[in-house]
Write a protein that holds these residues in place. Structure first.
Motif, PDB file in Angstrom:
ATOM      1  N   VAL A 125      -8.479  36.793  19.926  1.00  0.00           N
ATOM      2  CA  VAL A 125      -8.999  35.486  20.335  1.00  0.00           C
ATOM      3  C   VAL A 125      -9.440  34.790  19.058  1.00  0.00           C
ATOM      4  CG1 VAL A 125     -10.768  34.262  21.642  1.00  0.00           C
ATOM      5  CG2 VAL A 125      -9.778  36.378  22.560  1.00  0.00           C
ATOM      6  N   SER A 126      -8.862  33.622  18.816  1.00  0.00           N
ATOM      7  CA  SER A 126      -9.162  32.883  17.595  1.00  0.00           C
ATOM      8  C   SER A 126      -9.760  31.532  17.946  1.00  0.00           C
ATOM      9  CB  SER A 126      -7.863  32.691  16.800  1.00  0.00           C
ATOM     10  OG  SER A 126      -8.084  31.904  15.667  1.00  0.00           O
ATOM     11  N   LEU A 148     -19.643  25.981  18.693  1.00  0.00           N
ATOM     12  CA  LEU A 148     -18.404  26.749  18.570  1.00  0.00           C
ATOM     13  C   LEU A 148     -18.670  28.235  18.768  1.00  0.00           C
ATOM     14  CD1 LEU A 148     -17.053  24.725  15.567  1.00  0.00           C
ATOM     15  CD2 LEU A 148     -16.122  24.703  17.884  1.00  0.00           C
ATOM     16  N   GLN A 149     -19.773  28.738  18.220  1.00  0.00           N
ATOM     17  CA  GLN A 149     -20.126  30.146  18.433  1.00  0.00           C
ATOM     18  C   GLN A 149     -20.413  30.398  19.904  1.00  0.00           C
ATOM     19  OE1 GLN A 149     -20.196  32.801  16.020  1.00  0.00           O
ATOM     20  NE2 GLN A 149     -20.130  33.836  18.000  1.00  0.00           N
ATOM     21  N   THR A 150     -21.082  29.468  20.551  1.00  0.00           N
ATOM     22  CA  THR A 150     -21.355  29.594  21.988  1.00  0.00           C
ATOM     23  C   THR A 150     -20.061  29.657  22.779  1.00  0.00           C
ATOM     24  OG1 THR A 150     -23.471  28.461  21.761  1.00  0.00           O
ATOM     25  CG2 THR A 150     -22.490  28.482  23.966  1.00  0.00           C
ATOM     26  N   THR A 151     -19.096  28.818  22.412  1.00  0.00           N
ATOM     27  CA  THR A 151     -17.803  28.819  23.089  1.00  0.00           C
ATOM     28  C   THR A 151     -17.082  30.150  22.899  1.00  0.00           C
ATOM     29  OG1 THR A 151     -17.597  26.431  22.820  1.00  0.00           O
ATOM     30  CG2 THR A 151     -15.562  27.656  23.238  1.00  0.00           C
ATOM     31  N   LEU A 152     -17.056  30.654  21.676  1.00  0.00           N
ATOM     32  CA  LEU A 152     -16.419  31.944  21.425  1.00  0.00           C
ATOM     33  C   LEU A 152     -17.105  33.041  22.223  1.00  0.00           C
ATOM     34  CD1 LEU A 152     -14.302  33.602  19.919  1.00  0.00           C
ATOM     35  CD2 LEU A 152     -15.956  33.857  18.050  1.00  0.00           C
ATOM     36  N   ASN A 153     -18.426  33.046  22.243  1.00  0.00           N
ATOM     37  CA  ASN A 153     -19.165  34.050  23.016  1.00  0.00           C
ATOM     38  C   ASN A 153     -18.833  33.966  24.502  1.00  0.00           C
ATOM     39  OD1 ASN A 153     -20.367  34.872  20.662  1.00  0.00           O
ATOM     40  ND2 ASN A 153     -22.315  33.872  21.066  1.00  0.00           N
ATOM     41  N   MET A 154     -18.690  32.743  25.024  1.00  0.00           N
ATOM     42  CA  MET A 154     -18.349  32.570  26.443  1.00  0.00           C
ATOM     43  C   MET A 154     -16.967  33.152  26.739  1.00  0.00           C
ATOM     44  SD  MET A 154     -19.921  28.734  27.204  1.00  0.00           S
ATOM     45  CE  MET A 154     -18.473  28.306  28.102  1.00  0.00           C
ATOM     46  N   SER A 193     -15.394  24.888   7.969  1.00  0.00           N
ATOM     47  CA  SER A 193     -16.106  24.818   9.240  1.00  0.00           C
ATOM     48  C   SER A 193     -16.111  26.197   9.887  1.00  0.00           C
ATOM     49  CB  SER A 193     -15.439  23.771  10.133  1.00  0.00           C
ATOM     50  OG  SER A 193     -14.077  24.113  10.334  1.00  0.00           O
ATOM     51  N   PHE A 194     -15.908  26.270  11.180  1.00  0.00           N
ATOM     52  CA  PHE A 194     -15.965  27.511  11.956  1.00  0.00           C
ATOM     53  C   PHE A 194     -14.564  28.092  12.083  1.00  0.00           C
ATOM     54  CE2 PHE A 194     -16.065  30.007  15.822  1.00  0.00           C
ATOM     55  CZ  PHE A 194     -17.314  30.594  15.799  1.00  0.00           C
ATOM     56  N   SER A 195     -14.391  29.337  11.712  1.00  0.00           N
ATOM     57  CA  SER A 195     -13.091  29.995  11.842  1.00  0.00           C
ATOM     58  C   SER A 195     -13.303  31.497  12.002  1.00  0.00           C
ATOM     59  CB  SER A 195     -12.220  29.713  10.616  1.00  0.00           C
ATOM     60  OG  SER A 195     -10.948  30.320  10.770  1.00  0.00           O
ATOM     61  N   LYS A 196     -13.106  31.983  13.237  1.00  0.00           N
ATOM     62  CA  LYS A 196     -13.292  33.405  13.532  1.00  0.00           C
ATOM     63  C   LYS A 196     -12.144  33.910  14.407  1.00  0.00           C
ATOM     64  CE  LYS A 196     -18.305  33.432  13.217  1.00  0.00           C
ATOM     65  NZ  LYS A 196     -19.542  33.990  13.768  1.00  0.00           N
ATOM     66  N   VAL A 197     -11.811  35.194  14.202  1.00  0.00           N
ATOM     67  CA  VAL A 197     -10.824  35.874  15.032  1.00  0.00           C
ATOM     68  C   VAL A 197     -11.488  37.128  15.584  1.00  0.00           C
ATOM     69  CG1 VAL A 197      -8.561  36.972  15.134  1.00  0.00           C
ATOM     70  CG2 VAL A 197      -8.913  35.025  13.606  1.00  0.00           C
ATOM     71  N   ALA A 198     -11.401  37.299  16.891  1.00  0.00           N
ATOM     72  CA  ALA A 198     -11.965  38.476  17.552  1.00  0.00           C
ATOM     73  C   ALA A 198     -10.822  39.389  17.990  1.00  0.00           C
ATOM     74  CB  ALA A 198     -12.785  38.054  18.767  1.00  0.00           C
ATOM     75  N   TYR A 199     -11.035  40.682  17.825  1.00  0.00           N
ATOM     76  CA  TYR A 199     -10.044  41.697  18.212  1.00  0.00           C
ATOM     77  C   TYR A 199     -10.654  42.568  19.295  1.00  0.00           C
ATOM     78  CZ  TYR A 199      -7.721  40.274  13.930  1.00  0.00           C
ATOM     79  OH  TYR A 199      -7.101  39.535  12.957  1.00  0.00           O
ATOM     80  N   LEU A 200      -9.993  42.589  20.454  1.00  0.00           N
ATOM     81  CA  LEU A 200     -10.449  43.385  21.592  1.00  0.00           C
ATOM     82  C   LEU A 200      -9.395  44.444  21.886  1.00  0.00           C
ATOM     83  CD1 LEU A 200     -10.917  40.060  22.429  1.00  0.00           C
ATOM     84  CD2 LEU A 200     -12.489  41.268  23.901  1.00  0.00           C
ATOM     85  N   MET A 201      -9.825  45.695  21.941  1.00  0.00           N
ATOM     86  CA  MET A 201      -8.901  46.798  22.198  1.00  0.00           C
ATOM     87  C   MET A 201      -9.191  47.427  23.552  1.00  0.00           C
ATOM     88  SD  MET A 201      -9.023  48.438  18.399  1.00  0.00           S
ATOM     89  CE  MET A 201     -10.798  48.274  18.350  1.00  0.00           C
TER      90      MET A 201
END
Length: 86
Positions: free
Chosen positions: A59-60, A72-78, A43-51
Motif C-alpha cells: 500500500v503506497s 495523509l498519515q491518518t489516511t494511510l492508517n485508516m 512531502s509524504f511518501s510511504k509504502v507499507a508491506y503486509l504479509m
C-alpha cells in the motif's frame, strides 16, 4: 523480513538504499506491517508491506497536503487498519 518480503524488488531496493528510505515496523490489528518512508520526498511518501502466508500486499501513499502530513498519515492508517485478507 521473511523470504517473501526480501524477494520483492521494490522492498529490496528500498532496503538497500538506507540514505533514501527509513524502515519502521508497526502492528495494526495484530498484524506486523513494514513501512518504508522516502526520506528524500518533499512531502509524504510511504509504502507499507503486509504479509499473509504466501501473499504480499503493498500500500503506497504519496501526497502533499497544505495542512501538513497528519491528514495523509491518518489516511494511510485508516487504509491499513481496514485491510483484511479474504
Amino acid at each position: 523480513r521473511g523470504g517473501l518480503l526480501i524477494s520483492d524488488s521494490g522492498y529490496a531496493d528500498r532496503l538497500n538504499s538506507p540514505s533514501l528510505y527509513q524502515e519502521s515496523q508497526v502492528t495494526i490489528n495484530g498484524q506486523s506491517v513494514i513501512i518504508m518512508t522516502d526520506k528524500s520526498a518533499a512531502s509524504f511518501s510511504k509504502v507499507a508491506y503486509l504479509m499473509h502466508g504466501p501473499f504480499l500486499a503493498t500500500v503506497s501513499l504519496t501526497g502533499n497536503d497544505a495542512t501538513g502530513t497528519k491528514p495523509l498519515q491518518t489516511t494511510l492508517n485508516m487504509v491499513l487498519s481496514s485491510w483484511t485478507w479474504l
